[in-house]
Motif scaffolding. Sequence first.
Motif, mmCIF file in Angstrom:
data_model
loop_
_atom_site.group_PDB
_atom_site.id
_atom_site.type_symbol
_atom_site.label_atom_id
_atom_site.label_comp_id
_atom_site.label_asym_id
_atom_site.label_seq_id
_atom_site.Cartn_x
_atom_site.Cartn_y
_atom_site.Cartn_z
ATOM 1 N N ASN A 61 0.883 -1.155 0.083
ATOM 2 C CA ASN A 61 -0.083 0.125 -0.033
ATOM 3 C C ASN A 61 0.906 1.143 0.162
ATOM 4 O O ASN A 61 0.321 2.497 0.283
ATOM 5 N N GLY A 62 2.146 1.157 -0.070
ATOM 6 C CA GLY A 62 2.945 2.460 -0.263
ATOM 7 C C GLY A 62 3.828 2.801 1.005
ATOM 8 O O GLY A 62 4.271 3.891 1.050
ATOM 9 N N TYR A 63 3.563 2.190 2.174
ATOM 10 C CA TYR A 63 4.310 2.717 3.407
ATOM 11 C C TYR A 63 5.768 2.204 3.083
ATOM 12 O O TYR A 63 5.998 0.952 2.954
ATOM 13 N N ARG A 64 6.736 3.065 3.555
ATOM 14 C CA ARG A 64 8.177 2.655 3.693
ATOM 15 C C ARG A 64 8.708 3.130 4.749
ATOM 16 O O ARG A 64 10.033 3.076 5.164
ATOM 17 N N HIS A 65 8.018 3.738 5.602
ATOM 18 C CA HIS A 65 8.267 4.057 7.116
ATOM 19 C C HIS A 65 7.717 3.281 8.168
ATOM 20 O O HIS A 65 6.360 3.343 8.322
ATOM 21 N N PHE A 66 8.557 2.627 9.247
ATOM 22 C CA PHE A 66 7.940 1.725 10.210
ATOM 23 C C PHE A 66 8.517 2.181 11.308
ATOM 24 O O PHE A 66 9.720 2.204 11.488
ATOM 25 N N ASP A 67 7.577 2.055 12.362
ATOM 26 C CA ASP A 67 8.069 2.413 13.594
ATOM 27 C C ASP A 67 8.071 0.952 14.555
ATOM 28 O O ASP A 67 7.023 0.361 14.651
ATOM 29 N N THR A 68 9.125 0.626 15.047
ATOM 30 C CA THR A 68 9.200 -0.494 16.025
ATOM 31 C C THR A 68 10.018 0.013 17.114
ATOM 32 O O THR A 68 10.252 1.061 17.571
ATOM 33 N N ALA A 69 10.212 -1.136 17.885
ATOM 34 C CA ALA A 69 10.703 -1.026 19.322
ATOM 35 C C ALA A 69 11.164 -2.234 19.984
ATOM 36 O O ALA A 69 10.521 -3.159 19.819
ATOM 37 N N PHE A 70 12.228 -2.221 20.781
ATOM 38 C CA PHE A 70 12.677 -3.643 21.424
ATOM 39 C C PHE A 70 11.410 -4.035 22.440
ATOM 40 O O PHE A 70 10.988 -5.122 22.478
ATOM 41 N N HIS A 71 10.867 -2.989 22.889
ATOM 42 C CA HIS A 71 9.606 -3.126 23.975
ATOM 43 C C HIS A 71 8.391 -3.866 23.081
ATOM 44 O O HIS A 71 7.547 -4.515 23.593
ATOM 45 N N TYR A 72 8.411 -3.930 21.597
ATOM 46 C CA TYR A 72 7.220 -4.272 21.085
ATOM 47 C C TYR A 72 7.436 -5.696 20.785
ATOM 48 O O TYR A 72 6.399 -6.536 20.077
ATOM 49 N N GLN A 73 8.393 -6.289 21.108
ATOM 50 C CA GLN A 73 8.894 -7.720 20.688
ATOM 51 C C GLN A 73 8.636 -7.935 19.506
ATOM 52 O O GLN A 73 8.046 -9.265 19.137
ATOM 53 N N ASN A 74 8.865 -7.400 18.370
ATOM 54 C CA ASN A 74 8.197 -7.610 17.086
ATOM 55 C C ASN A 74 9.255 -7.187 15.901
ATOM 56 O O ASN A 74 9.137 -7.157 14.722
ATOM 57 N N GLU A 75 10.651 -6.990 16.501
ATOM 58 C CA GLU A 75 11.622 -6.482 15.506
ATOM 59 C C GLU A 75 11.695 -7.426 14.480
ATOM 60 O O GLU A 75 12.323 -7.335 13.458
ATOM 61 N N ASP A 76 11.837 -8.849 14.909
ATOM 62 C CA ASP A 76 12.278 -9.811 13.925
ATOM 63 C C ASP A 76 11.125 -9.836 12.909
ATOM 64 O O ASP A 76 11.500 -10.055 11.720
ATOM 65 N N ALA A 77 9.749 -9.638 13.092
ATOM 66 C CA ALA A 77 8.781 -9.795 12.052
ATOM 67 C C ALA A 77 8.823 -8.294 11.336
ATOM 68 O O ALA A 77 8.610 -8.543 10.022
ATOM 69 N N VAL A 78 9.036 -7.260 11.810
ATOM 70 C CA VAL A 78 9.240 -6.115 10.879
ATOM 71 C C VAL A 78 10.628 -6.357 10.168
ATOM 72 O O VAL A 78 10.286 -6.102 8.694
ATOM 73 N N GLY A 79 11.698 -6.845 10.574
ATOM 74 C CA GLY A 79 13.034 -6.725 9.635
ATOM 75 C C GLY A 79 12.582 -7.930 8.515
ATOM 76 O O GLY A 79 13.170 -7.817 7.194
#
Length: 317
Positions: free
Chosen positions: A42-60
């Motif tokens: 859908n055209g998003y290129r900017h993503f916001d994550t954090a250690f706290h969200y425990q989702n950096e593996d999925a984001v990457g």
Amino acid sequence: MFEVREKSVILENGNEIPLVGFGTWPMKGDECYHAIRKAIENGYRHFDTAFHYQNEDAVGRAINDAIEEKKLTRSDFFVTSKLADHHKMPGTPTKMIDHQLEKLGLEYIDLYLIHSPWSLVPTEDLLSMEKKKDASGKLEMIDTPLTETWRELEKAIKSLGVSNFSSSQISDILKICKHRPQMNQVECHPLFPQDELLHFCHEEKINLTAYSPLGGVSREIAETKTKNFEFMKNETILKIAAELEKDPAQVLLKFQVRRGIIVIPKSANDERQKSNKDLFSFDFSKEQLAELESMNGGKEGRGWTEERVSHSKYFPW
Ligand SMILES: NC(=O)C1=CN([C@@H]2O[C@H](COP(=O)(O)OP(=O)(O)OC[C@H]3O[C@@H](n4cnc5c(N)ncnc54)[C@H](OP(=O)(O)O)[C@@H]3O)[C@@H](O)[C@H]2O)C=CC1
Ligand SMILES: O=C1CO[C@H](CO)[C@@H](O)[C@@H]1O
């Protein structure tokens, strides 16, 4: 430098950040992966994550798979991550950057924020989300000066920022920094528009990112409030949305981007992802803007009051 363009902002350090980003909390695992893959389509290129969200593996993983399959490159993306509140003991921030890069599977993080000014005590396992509590059940705090954390981080990462910081806490960093803070990520919506902090930050060429721009304040917190955080049912928002033939969410997000504020709405839904990005073909009349500004709820407008850490020496509010 610091320049607001139509759909992006050029940060003081010259890096370009899209005005509309994508929030990833509280998604994890496959839910997070699929939402990001959809968001990239859908055209998003900017993503916001954090250690706290425990989702950096999925984001990457989502970003790397998209790079492989879609002929995109790493430089097409802007990834923000954050140093957790229990990772501030001297020596730990540097270790955590390495750990988070490995989790993300990326060679660099575009912007790294100190998640909050308060600092918690970890258990023996640094990677656990558990934090130490005292006998009365209160979270234990450490008093690592914010300036010390900043000095350590700037040896490892050049594009740094903060989150949930007050203007005086930013001033302390400005006195000692080699690399100036590029961002302050804070709660921001019409009930709590952050006018004074915005003025301070923009004067200092520091950008503001609005979190919970759609009022996505956690239900438990919102229920203790007298003000209504359910913006999608708010009369003023609904009226302006109807007048403009836009969704209520578009009204909320446009209110921020037209002030040069970056937004990071979270949505796992295809249609909502699309409309949340579609903000650049309309604007408010003077009357509509005045109505939105009149929603300002003062101090009571803050949803994330974070009372659980209000005993910190570095509590910002
Ligand atoms: N630095 C910090 O301390 C904090 C940072 N954040 C960051 O900010 C991001 C956004 O904040 P968040 O608190 O998640 O809240 P948001 O204001 O982004 O609201 C998210 C909620 O709104 C719903 N939603 C999304 N789009 C629409 C739409 N068009 N119409 C109606 N409902 C919609 C979502 O549901 P659905 O998915 O079903 O569409 C979800 O329930 C977080 O994901 C996180 O990355 C958040 C809190 C604190
Ligand atoms: O970014 C955030 C999202 O949610 C958390 C709640 O678990 C907040 O504490 C935090 O600041």
